[in-house]
Write an enzyme that holds these catalytic residues in place. Structure first.
Site, PDB file in Angstrom:
ATOM      1  N   GLU A 122       0.792  -1.241   0.000  1.00 20.78           N
ATOM      2  CA  GLU A 122       0.000   0.000   0.000  1.00 20.78           C
ATOM      3  C   GLU A 122       0.821   1.286   0.000  1.00 20.78           C
ATOM      4  O   GLU A 122       0.671   2.126   0.893  1.00 20.78           O
ATOM      5  CB  GLU A 122      -0.951  -0.009   1.202  1.00 20.78           C
ATOM      6  CG  GLU A 122      -1.875  -1.203   1.223  1.00 20.78           C
ATOM      7  CD  GLU A 122      -2.862  -1.185   2.377  1.00 20.78           C
ATOM      8  OE1 GLU A 122      -2.800  -0.279   3.218  1.00 20.78           O
ATOM      9  OE2 GLU A 122      -3.692  -2.090   2.432  1.00 20.78           O
ATOM     10  N   ASN A 180       2.009  -5.071  -3.160  1.00 14.43           N
ATOM     11  CA  ASN A 180       0.605  -5.421  -2.884  1.00 14.43           C
ATOM     12  C   ASN A 180      -0.191  -4.157  -2.555  1.00 14.43           C
ATOM     13  O   ASN A 180       0.278  -3.309  -1.793  1.00 14.43           O
ATOM     14  CB  ASN A 180       0.610  -6.374  -1.669  1.00 14.43           C
ATOM     15  CG  ASN A 180      -0.727  -7.000  -1.364  1.00 14.43           C
ATOM     16  OD1 ASN A 180      -1.366  -7.574  -2.247  1.00 14.43           O
ATOM     17  ND2 ASN A 180      -1.159  -6.922  -0.104  1.00 14.43           N
ATOM     18  N   HIS A 224     -10.493  -5.951  -1.927  1.00 10.33           N
ATOM     19  CA  HIS A 224     -11.557  -5.782  -0.917  1.00 10.33           C
ATOM     20  C   HIS A 224     -12.673  -5.023  -1.628  1.00 10.33           C
ATOM     21  O   HIS A 224     -12.587  -3.803  -1.808  1.00 10.33           O
ATOM     22  CB  HIS A 224     -11.044  -4.978   0.281  1.00 10.33           C
ATOM     23  CG  HIS A 224      -9.911  -5.663   0.991  1.00 10.33           C
ATOM     24  ND1 HIS A 224     -10.090  -6.822   1.695  1.00 10.33           N
ATOM     25  CD2 HIS A 224      -8.596  -5.364   1.095  1.00 10.33           C
ATOM     26  CE1 HIS A 224      -8.929  -7.209   2.220  1.00 10.33           C
ATOM     27  NE2 HIS A 224      -8.007  -6.334   1.863  1.00 10.33           N
ATOM     28  N   GLU A 236      -6.284 -10.638  -1.336  1.00  6.59           N
ATOM     29  CA  GLU A 236      -7.097 -10.380  -0.130  1.00  6.59           C
ATOM     30  C   GLU A 236      -8.571 -10.216  -0.488  1.00  6.59           C
ATOM     31  O   GLU A 236      -9.243  -9.320   0.019  1.00  6.59           O
ATOM     32  CB  GLU A 236      -6.596  -9.117   0.588  1.00  6.59           C
ATOM     33  CG  GLU A 236      -5.137  -9.157   0.953  1.00  6.59           C
ATOM     34  CD  GLU A 236      -4.659  -7.946   1.751  1.00  6.59           C
ATOM     35  OE1 GLU A 236      -5.506  -7.192   2.266  1.00  6.59           O
ATOM     36  OE2 GLU A 236      -3.437  -7.769   1.847  1.00  6.59           O
ATOM     37  N   ASP A 269     -12.364 -10.135  -0.624  1.00  5.78           N
ATOM     38  CA  ASP A 269     -13.610 -10.310   0.132  1.00  5.78           C
ATOM     39  C   ASP A 269     -14.655  -9.405  -0.505  1.00  5.78           C
ATOM     40  O   ASP A 269     -14.326  -8.383  -1.105  1.00  5.78           O
ATOM     41  CB  ASP A 269     -13.466 -10.082   1.650  1.00  5.78           C
ATOM     42  CG  ASP A 269     -12.687  -8.831   2.048  1.00  5.78           C
ATOM     43  OD1 ASP A 269     -12.650  -7.861   1.270  1.00  5.78           O
ATOM     44  OD2 ASP A 269     -12.119  -8.818   3.151  1.00  5.78           O
TER      45      ASP A 269
HETATM   46  C1  XIL Z   1      -6.013  -6.122   8.275  1.00  7.61           C
HETATM   47  C2  XIL Z   1      -6.449  -7.252   9.182  1.00  7.61           C
HETATM   48  O1  XIL Z   1      -7.412  -8.027   8.499  1.00  7.61           O
HETATM   49  C3  XIL Z   1      -7.006  -6.715  10.454  1.00  7.61           C
HETATM   50  O2  XIL Z   1      -7.268  -7.765  11.366  1.00  7.61           O
HETATM   51  C4  XIL Z   1      -6.025  -5.715  11.078  1.00  7.61           C
HETATM   52  O3  XIL Z   1      -6.599  -5.120  12.202  1.00  7.61           O
HETATM   53  C5  XIL Z   1      -5.602  -4.665  10.096  1.00  7.61           C
HETATM   54  O4  XIL Z   1      -5.102  -5.272   8.932  1.00  7.61           O
HETATM   55  N1  XIL Z   1      -4.755  -4.544   3.619  1.00  7.61           N
HETATM   56  C6  XIL Z   1      -3.765  -5.388   4.070  1.00  7.61           C
HETATM   57  C7  XIL Z   1      -4.002  -6.264   5.238  1.00  7.61           C
HETATM   58  O5  XIL Z   1      -2.715  -5.492   3.431  1.00  7.61           O
HETATM   59  O6  XIL Z   1      -2.847  -6.483   5.993  1.00  7.61           O
HETATM   60  C8  XIL Z   1      -5.098  -5.698   6.117  1.00  7.61           C
HETATM   61  O7  XIL Z   1      -5.374  -6.644   7.139  1.00  7.61           O
HETATM   62  C9  XIL Z   1      -6.327  -5.391   5.298  1.00  7.61           C
HETATM   63  C10 XIL Z   1      -6.027  -4.352   4.259  1.00  7.61           C
END
Ligand code: XIL
Length: 409
Positions: free
Chosen positions: A128, A173, A209, A238, A240
């Site tokens: 990020e 990422n 996400h 990731e 969802d």
């Molecule tokens: C998130 C976790 O899911 C949470 O439990 C934590 O509090 C914060 O991080 N992008 C990412 C992940 O790269 O590491 C993040 O994970 C979600 C967004």
């Protein structure tokens, strides 16, 4: 019923999920992860906050727990997340001077590499870094690292390449870069410039996400293809799909989005891993009431599970959602022949996790069909496809490496 893991293995793709520590405390959670997935990532346990709680003092116990679960119990592939992120860092890091921050970054990556070696087949080296502000002049986001350490991305990747074994893949990422849009254009420019400047990078992770109603699957494919054209691997890291209100029709729609994204990944040779951020609505950072994951809060498969299995097996999905088209078969080419090595591949680069086969030659046929596959390890029953494999040819029995003849790859 076929599991996601079995169906994915036949396609030679990683099907993964983020998992959390304390897994042994919930036996149902653990058993389902093992049964359904062949790849896992620590949701939080390998981040700085967990592994580097005080400056220069490392605590690998939580990250080790997820690595051990993945490798020894799931018998899957471990994916590392992450080595450098602008958020969720321990307090001590934020108060360092710019020079000390840079030194801490190098030290952290070196210590992680020393401890984890090639246990993870890939690491998110930088997470990020790009801004969400489409109008900003500067593409990089202000974080714990930036602008204090202006070249932190190059530093992180260069340090990781020198410290990790060469078969470990190094990823950038980010979120909101799943399809083609301003932010993914910026990430494209960033990674292209890294390649042009010979900063080592192997792939891009698309976090994904997203929310209900998502429909730009064509844009996802175009986006993955352009990263692939740079020679990079792509991982959906990731995924969802959240809903503010949930009904039968949301479940049907969600199943179609999961299936369409998986199909796009299968149709794009660069896309090697398809991973959700968690797998049950019981444990999700989005909240159970958003219903984002393929299994519900009681660990029951939602429609998304059968729709993804249908994509992987090419058979029609039960229920109302129309079946996705089956992938076009690989045109038959001349059968390649393989040299047997005296032992399994050395310094190998993994393409897949464990695939089930009935013979050595079946494993070779899977390799012939998989883009980039040049070698494999097999005992004639489990089969692992590789893109790089060193070792001597000769007598071998049981577990052996096999390499496409005349290639040292
Ligand atoms: C998130 C976790 O899911 C949470 O439990 C934590 O509090 C914060 O991080 N992008 C990412 C992940 O790269 O590491 C993040 O994970 C979600 C967004």
């Amino acid at each position: 019923m076929t599991t996601l893991r079995e169906a994915a293995a036949k396609k030679g793709i990683f099907m993964g999920a983020a998992v959390n520590t304390g897994i042994s405390r919930d036996a149902t959670y653990k058993a389902l992860a093992q049964k359904q997935y062949n790849l896992a990532t620590a949701e939080n346990a390998c981040k700085w906050g967990a592994t580097h709680p005080q400056q220069g003092k490392f605590d690998f116990s939580n990250c080790d727990e997820i690595r051990n679960f993945t490798l020894n119990e799931m018998k899957g592939t471990f994916r590392g997340h992450n080595l450098c992120w602008g958020s969720y860092n321990p307090g001590w890091l934020k108060s360092l001077s710019a020079t000390a921050k840079k030194a801490a970054l190098i030290n952290h990556i070196q210590e992680m590499a020393k401890h984890y070696g090639s246990d993870a087949f890939a690491w998110d080296v930088v997470n990020e870094a790009v801004t969400d502000n489409g109008g900003a002049q500067d593409p990089l986001k202000n974080t714990d690292w930036y602008p204090d350490v202006p070249d932190y991305i190059d530093v992180a990747f260069t340090t990781a390449r020198a410290a990790f074994p060469k078969n470990v893949k190094l990823f950038y990422n980010d979120y909101n870069i799943l399809d083609k849009r301003t932010k993914s254009d910026r990430v494209y420019k960033l990674v292209k410039s890294m390649i042009d400047r010979k900063v080592p990078i192997d792939g891009v992770g698309l976090q994904a996400h997203i929310g209900g109603g998502y429909s730009d699957v064509a844009g996802v494919k175009v986006n993955m293809e352009r990263f692939g054209a740079l020679g990079l691997d792509v991982h959906i890291t990731e995924l969802d799909i959240s809903y503010n209100s949930w009904s039968q029709s949301s479940e049907t729609e969600q199943a179609k989005i999961y299936a369409d994204l998986l199909q796009a990944c299968l149709d794009t040779p660069a896309c090697k891993s398809f991973e959700t951020w968690g797998f049950t609505d019981k444990y999700t950072w989005k909240g159970t009431n958003k219903h984002p994951l393929p299994f519900d809060e009681n660990f029951k498969p939602k429609a998304a599970v059968s729709s993804m299995i249908s994509v992987l097996t090419g058979s029609p999905a039960p229920g109302p959602s129309p079946s996705p088209p089956s992938p076009s078969p690989t045109p038959p080419g001349p059968k390649r022949s393989y040299d047997r090595l005296t032992q399994t591949c050395l310094n190998a680069a993994a393409i897949t996790g464990k695939l089930s086969v009935g013979s050595v030659s079946e494993c070779e046929t899977l390799c012939d069909k998989q883009t980039g596959c040049t070698s494999l390890d097999t005992d004639g029953s489990d089969c692992y496809l590789k893109s790089h494999c060193e070792g001597q040819t000769g007598q071998c029995s049981g577990w052996c490496g096999y390499r496409v003849k005349t290639l040292i790859v």
